[in-house]
Design a protein around this motif. Sequence first.
Motif, PDB file in Angstrom:
ATOM      1  N   TYR A  92       0.993  -1.158   0.033  1.00 32.26           N
ATOM      2  CA  TYR A  92       0.149  -0.255  -0.028  1.00 32.26           C
ATOM      3  C   TYR A  92       0.922   1.346   0.082  1.00 32.26           C
ATOM      4  N   GLU A  93       2.007   1.181   0.536  1.00 38.72           N
ATOM      5  CA  GLU A  93       2.749   2.496   0.852  1.00 38.72           C
ATOM      6  C   GLU A  93       3.370   2.589  -0.520  1.00 38.72           C
ATOM      7  N   THR A  94       3.776   1.672  -1.188  1.00 38.40           N
ATOM      8  CA  THR A  94       4.406   1.936  -2.326  1.00 38.40           C
ATOM      9  C   THR A  94       3.439   2.445  -3.506  1.00 38.40           C
ATOM     10  N   ALA A  95       2.264   2.152  -3.408  1.00 34.66           N
ATOM     11  CA  ALA A  95       1.204   2.785  -4.281  1.00 34.66           C
ATOM     12  C   ALA A  95       0.869   4.211  -3.952  1.00 34.66           C
ATOM     13  N   SER A  96       0.792   4.433  -2.647  1.00 36.05           N
ATOM     14  CA  SER A  96       0.475   5.931  -2.344  1.00 36.05           C
ATOM     15  C   SER A  96       1.552   6.766  -2.687  1.00 36.05           C
ATOM     16  N   MET A  97       2.718   6.315  -2.570  1.00 35.33           N
ATOM     17  CA  MET A  97       4.137   7.055  -2.760  1.00 35.33           C
ATOM     18  C   MET A  97       3.942   7.230  -4.484  1.00 35.33           C
ATOM     19  N   ALA A  98       3.955   6.113  -5.318  1.00 35.30           N
ATOM     20  CA  ALA A  98       3.990   6.483  -6.739  1.00 35.30           C
ATOM     21  C   ALA A  98       2.687   7.349  -6.988  1.00 35.30           C
ATOM     22  N   GLU A  99       1.674   7.325  -6.429  1.00 30.06           N
ATOM     23  CA  GLU A  99       0.409   8.346  -6.781  1.00 30.06           C
ATOM     24  C   GLU A  99       1.041   9.685  -6.466  1.00 30.06           C
ATOM     25  N   GLU A 100       1.522   9.883  -5.093  1.00 27.85           N
ATOM     26  CA  GLU A 100       2.385  11.301  -4.571  1.00 27.85           C
ATOM     27  C   GLU A 100       3.022  11.700  -5.960  1.00 27.85           C
ATOM     28  N   PHE A 101       3.909  10.828  -6.428  1.00 25.12           N
ATOM     29  CA  PHE A 101       5.188  11.146  -7.308  1.00 25.12           C
ATOM     30  C   PHE A 101       4.277  11.408  -8.919  1.00 25.12           C
ATOM     31  N   ASN A 102       3.312  10.913  -8.938  1.00 23.27           N
ATOM     32  CA  ASN A 102       2.509  10.761 -10.261  1.00 23.27           C
ATOM     33  C   ASN A 102       3.473   9.873 -11.202  1.00 23.27           C
TER      34      ASN A 102
END
Length: 348
Positions: free
Chosen positions: A269-279
Motif C-alpha cells: 500500500y505504501e508503495t502505491a500511495s508514494m507512486a501516486e504522490e510522485f505521479n
Amino acid sequence: MSRTEISTIGEFGLIDHINKYVKIENETTKKGIGDDAAVLSMKSESDRMLVSTDLMLEGIHFDLTYFPLKHLGYKAAMANFSDIYAMNAYPTQLTVSIGISKRFAIEDVEEFYAGVLLACQRHNVDLVGGDTSSSLTGFTISMTCIGMAKEDEITYRSGAKPTDLICVSGNLGAAYMGLQLLEREKSILSQNTDPQIEVQPDFAGKEYIIGRQLKPEARRDIIDALKKEGIKPTSMIDISDEMVSDVFQICKESGVGCRIFEEKIPIDYETASMAEEFNMNLTTAALHGGDDYELLFTVPVTLHEKINNIKDVKVIGYITDKEEGKMLQTRDGGCFDLKSQAWVNVNS
Ligand code: ADP
Ligand code: MG
C-alpha cells in the motif's frame, strides 16, 4: 560523535579492532581472519561450494548523504547473501574488502562493520577475511560470499519450462519508491540555503518503503519454506536490479518466453500511495525499480497448491514457448511486449 583518524592505529590495528567483534559460527570455517588466506572445509563429499562477488562504489551504488554506514554494511552483506539464496543454497562465509578515503574515521568503519556483522549474525555467516586500502575517491566495497549446497539442490536460471508458474516473494517496487523519497528529501535539504530555517525530512507513514531501501532482508525464509514443502524450483534468480530484466535472464537462459499478469504483481500500500504522490506509473515502479532483494522462481504447474501454502509467495504468471515472446497482460486485458513498455501509456 568522536572521530579517530585511521592513521592512529593503521591498517593492521583496524583489522585487529574489527576482528574483536567477529564470532565464528560455522564448522566449515577452519581459519578466519588472521592469516594469508582463510581455510574452509565442506560438510560432506556431495556438497558444492558457491561463490558470488559484488562491487559497490560510492556515488554509483550508494549515496552517503542519506545512507547511514551501518545500513550500508547491512545492505551490502544482504545483497551478497541474496545471490547465494537465489541458487537455492545457504551462505556460510563472507569476505569484505574496503577502500576508504581520509574522510572516514575509525568510528565510521566500526559503524559499517556493525551492519555487516549484524547481517552475518542473522544469517549464520562467518566474516572470514578481506582487504583494506586507502582510496582517493570515497568509500568502495567489494564482498565475496561463499555458500554451500548439495549438488542436486542447486537451482540455476536455465531450468524453466513452458507452463511452469512464475512466482515471486514479498512485494515489488517498495525500495525504489523509498529511494525516490530519500532523493526528494535530499534535494529539498540542499535547496535550503537559509541557515535560520531547519528543514527536517518528513518520513511519517513512509517507514516501510524507507526501510525496504535502507535495510533489505535476504529471503532465507523462502528457501527454508520451499525445502519444507519439498519444492525445488526449476529456475530462480534474486531481484536486485529490476524485475523485468531478471525475468528476461531466466527466459534467456532457459530458452523460453513468459506471460506476466499486471494485476498479480504484489505491491504494498505504501508503495502505491508514494507512486501516486510522485505521479508515477505503479507497474513501472514495480517492474523497473531496483533493490527489492526478493526471489523470483519457477515451479511446475502441478505444484500450484503447494506454492499457495507458502506465506508471502505469489504466482504472477507462467512460462511460455519462446516464440510467444515476453508479454505483460494488463488489468484491462491488453497484452503487450514487456520490452516495448507500450503498456505504460495504456494505463497511465
Ligand atoms: P595481506 O597482506 O595478505 O593482504 P592483510 O594484512 O591485508 O593480508 O590481512 C590480514 C588478515 O586480515 C587477513 O586474514 C585478511 O583476510 C584480513 N582482513 C584484511 N582486511 C580486512 C577487512 N577489511 N575485513 C575483514 N578482514 C580483513
Ligand atoms: Mg591485504
